[in-house]
Design an enzyme around this catalytic site. Structure first.
Site, mmCIF file in Angstrom:
data_model
loop_
_atom_site.group_PDB
_atom_site.id
_atom_site.type_symbol
_atom_site.label_atom_id
_atom_site.label_comp_id
_atom_site.label_asym_id
_atom_site.label_seq_id
_atom_site.Cartn_x
_atom_site.Cartn_y
_atom_site.Cartn_z
ATOM 1 N N TYR A 185 48.439 36.586 31.249
ATOM 2 C CA TYR A 185 48.980 35.223 31.106
ATOM 3 C C TYR A 185 48.821 34.744 29.655
ATOM 4 O O TYR A 185 48.466 35.525 28.780
ATOM 5 C CB TYR A 185 48.331 34.305 32.150
ATOM 6 C CG TYR A 185 48.668 34.765 33.566
ATOM 7 C CD1 TYR A 185 49.939 34.540 34.101
ATOM 8 C CD2 TYR A 185 47.752 35.478 34.329
ATOM 9 C CE1 TYR A 185 50.271 34.995 35.379
ATOM 10 C CE2 TYR A 185 48.086 35.943 35.607
ATOM 11 C CZ TYR A 185 49.344 35.697 36.125
ATOM 12 O OH TYR A 185 49.680 36.160 37.379
ATOM 13 N N ARG A 232 37.520 33.912 31.652
ATOM 14 C CA ARG A 232 37.810 35.190 32.319
ATOM 15 C C ARG A 232 38.630 36.068 31.383
ATOM 16 O O ARG A 232 39.613 35.608 30.797
ATOM 17 C CB ARG A 232 38.599 34.950 33.615
ATOM 18 C CG ARG A 232 38.638 36.182 34.505
ATOM 19 C CD ARG A 232 39.235 35.897 35.879
ATOM 20 N NE ARG A 232 38.560 36.727 36.871
ATOM 21 C CZ ARG A 232 39.150 37.292 37.924
ATOM 22 N NH1 ARG A 232 40.424 37.109 38.164
ATOM 23 N NH2 ARG A 232 38.462 38.033 38.751
HETATM 24 C C1 LIG Z 1 46.119 37.396 46.510
HETATM 25 C C2 LIG Z 1 45.477 37.524 45.159
HETATM 26 C C3 LIG Z 1 45.674 36.516 44.221
HETATM 27 C C4 LIG Z 1 45.056 36.584 42.973
HETATM 28 N N1 LIG Z 1 45.198 35.538 42.093
HETATM 29 C C5 LIG Z 1 44.447 35.500 40.965
HETATM 30 C C6 LIG Z 1 44.381 34.313 40.172
HETATM 31 O O1 LIG Z 1 44.937 33.263 40.520
HETATM 32 N N2 LIG Z 1 43.652 34.362 39.038
HETATM 33 C C7 LIG Z 1 42.983 35.485 38.642
HETATM 34 O O2 LIG Z 1 42.342 35.495 37.595
HETATM 35 N N3 LIG Z 1 42.998 36.611 39.404
HETATM 36 C C8 LIG Z 1 43.688 36.630 40.560
HETATM 37 N N4 LIG Z 1 43.620 37.721 41.391
HETATM 38 C C9 LIG Z 1 42.718 38.822 41.035
HETATM 39 C C10 LIG Z 1 41.356 38.609 41.689
HETATM 40 O O3 LIG Z 1 40.660 37.508 41.143
HETATM 41 C C11 LIG Z 1 40.482 39.860 41.541
HETATM 42 O O4 LIG Z 1 40.271 40.100 40.171
HETATM 43 C C12 LIG Z 1 41.151 41.080 42.182
HETATM 44 O O5 LIG Z 1 41.541 40.792 43.518
HETATM 45 C C13 LIG Z 1 40.206 42.281 42.185
HETATM 46 O O6 LIG Z 1 39.058 41.971 42.965
HETATM 47 P P1 LIG Z 1 38.891 42.617 44.424
HETATM 48 O O7 LIG Z 1 39.022 44.091 44.202
HETATM 49 O O8 LIG Z 1 37.538 42.200 44.872
HETATM 50 O O9 LIG Z 1 39.998 42.094 45.281
HETATM 51 C C14 LIG Z 1 44.250 37.700 42.643
HETATM 52 C C15 LIG Z 1 44.069 38.715 43.585
HETATM 53 C C16 LIG Z 1 44.654 38.613 44.840
HETATM 54 C C17 LIG Z 1 44.389 39.680 45.869
#
Ligand SMILES: Cc1cc2nc3c(=O)[nH]c(=O)nc-3n(C[C@H](O)[C@H](O)[C@H](O)COP(=O)(O)O)c2cc1C
Length: 377
Positions: A185, A232
């Site tokens: 972003y 982040r």
């Molecule tokens: C449905 C979904 C929406 C996400 N939206 C964001 C977001 O708004 N901002 C962000 O920094 N990361 C976003 N992510 C990334 C997550 O914060 C995280 O880094 C990613 O899911 C990896 O972690 P995990 O393996 O525990 O799922 C999103 C991930 C998912 C699955």
């Protein structure tokens, strides 16, 4: 003799400090866009239900929220630049606080990741470098666009918009904000040599490319106090068509510039404890480090939800572990980890948009007796 990590000995359940806050455990709900706000960015009651269900997380970082109109990425994401946005968020933070939770808000400007069909505005970015992938709009998927290059005046007003959004977030009841410098972003677009071709003070050298990120973080810290601010980052992560050639120079310089500002935390996406850059960042960053483990993406989702990868990151020096999909599918994730209980399967088809399905209907370990505690009807 090394003790095997059990529910009782795991450091995940130890309390932790974050700025002036005391967190009951080290599990952080990662920010996740769920597209359940109104078309004009007002958080809806169902979002209060969803977050309050997950209030046992040590910290919730609420989903990416836009600080101004042109920064909006996708349809139905929340915003925080009008009184109506603040009022909507206040209902969410009130429910989370009543349920014992602690919540930060992620502030995200999309930069080139946006579309005139969503906002009525041409996206703006450091340079006119097309977003090469399709992007979802209210009318369906559309090809990405070539953004308009930001003027220096627009850069300054965007920095001010982040600061104003942070003030509004505190007004809305959040404990702090996370500046979204990750996942391709706007801030990430400034950091990258691939998306930032500027010849002025905000581009070119590493010093130029990190300038916008530093100005945003400093303005937000001035607005609400540094102990309420996190950043982040996602060094080398290729989400949203992001590419970077010099992460070994960019991120140490960025972290060096921010290390003595008294910020609450740094949050690393897809953190890998064996990566030299991770170790260097840990060494150079003086306060809380939140690590989001590098799990397989988007599948296969590990049966343990990332727990063991998280414990490895704690052992490598992270202070808190953020998990996304595990919290999405398990409102009582902390209790499940404590008991070593199995996790709900993740239903990816309901990630973005819709209502209760795949949002507030993930079951708890034991169904509560009587009326469901979070039923709004
Ligand atoms: C449905 C979904 C929406 C996400 N939206 C964001 C977001 O708004 N901002 C962000 O920094 N990361 C976003 N992510 C990334 C997550 O914060 C995280 O880094 C990613 O899911 C990896 O972690 P995990 O393996 O525990 O799922 C999103 C991930 C998912 C699955």
């Amino acid at each position: 003799m090394t003790m095997p990590s059990t529910a009782l000995t795991s450091r995940l359940f130890e309390p932790a400090r974050l700025g002036a806050l005391h967190l009951p455990n080290r599990l952080v709900m990662a920010p996740m866009t769920r597209n359940r706000a109104s078309a004009d960015g007002v958080p809806q009651l169902i979002m209060a239900t969803y977050y309050a269900q997950r209030a046992s997380a040590g910290l919730i970082i609420a989903e990416a929220t836009t600080p101004n109109a042109v920064g909006q990425t996708y349809p139905d994401i929340p915003a925080i630049y009008t009184d109506a946005h603040v009022a909507g968020w206040r209902r969410v933070t009130g429910e989370v606080r009543a349920a014992g939770g602690t919540m930060f808000l992620q502030l995200q400007h999309g930069g080139r990741i946006g579309h005139p069909d969503t906002t009525g505005l041409m996206p703006v970015a450091p340079s006119p470098v097309a977003f090469p992938d399709p992007i979802v709009t209210p009318a369906g998927s559309r090809p990405g666009v070539v953004p308009r290059e930001m003027t220096v005046a627009e850069i300054r007003s965007t920095v001010a918009d982040f600061a104003a959004a942070a003030r509004r977030a505190i007004d809305a009841g959040f404990e702090g904000v996370e500046v979204h410098g990750a996942n391709g972003y706007l801030i990430h677009q400034f950091l990258s040599d691939v998306t930032n071709h500027r010849a002025d003070a905000y581009g070119g050298s590493v010093t130029g490319r990190i300038r916008f990120a530093i100005e945003v973080v400093e303005a937000v810290a001035d607005a609400i106090g540094p102990a309420r601010v996190g950043l982040r980052i996602a060094p080398g992560v290729t989400a949203n068509a992001m590419r970077e050639h010099d992460i070994e120079h960019v991120y140490p310089a960025l972290i060096g510039a921010l290390a003595n500002k008294g910020l609450a935390y740094l949050h690393i996406v897809f953190a890998d404890p064996t990566q030299p850059l991770f170790r260097r960042i840990r060494r150079d960053w003086p306060s809380t480090l939140i690590a989001n483990p590098a799990l397989p993406w988007p599948t296969p989702f590990p049966a343990d939800g990332g727990r063991h990868a998280g414990e490895r990151l704690l052992a490598a020096g992270a202070d808190l572990i953020s998990l996304g999909r595990a919290f999405l599918a398990n409102p009582d994730l902390v209790e499940r980890f404590r008991r070593g209980a199995p996790l709900n399967p993740v239903r990816a088809e309901h990630w973005y948009g819709g209502g209760e399905l795949g949002y507030t209907d993930y079951p708890l370990l034991t169904a509560p007796a009587g009326p469901a505690p979070f039923d709004w009807r």
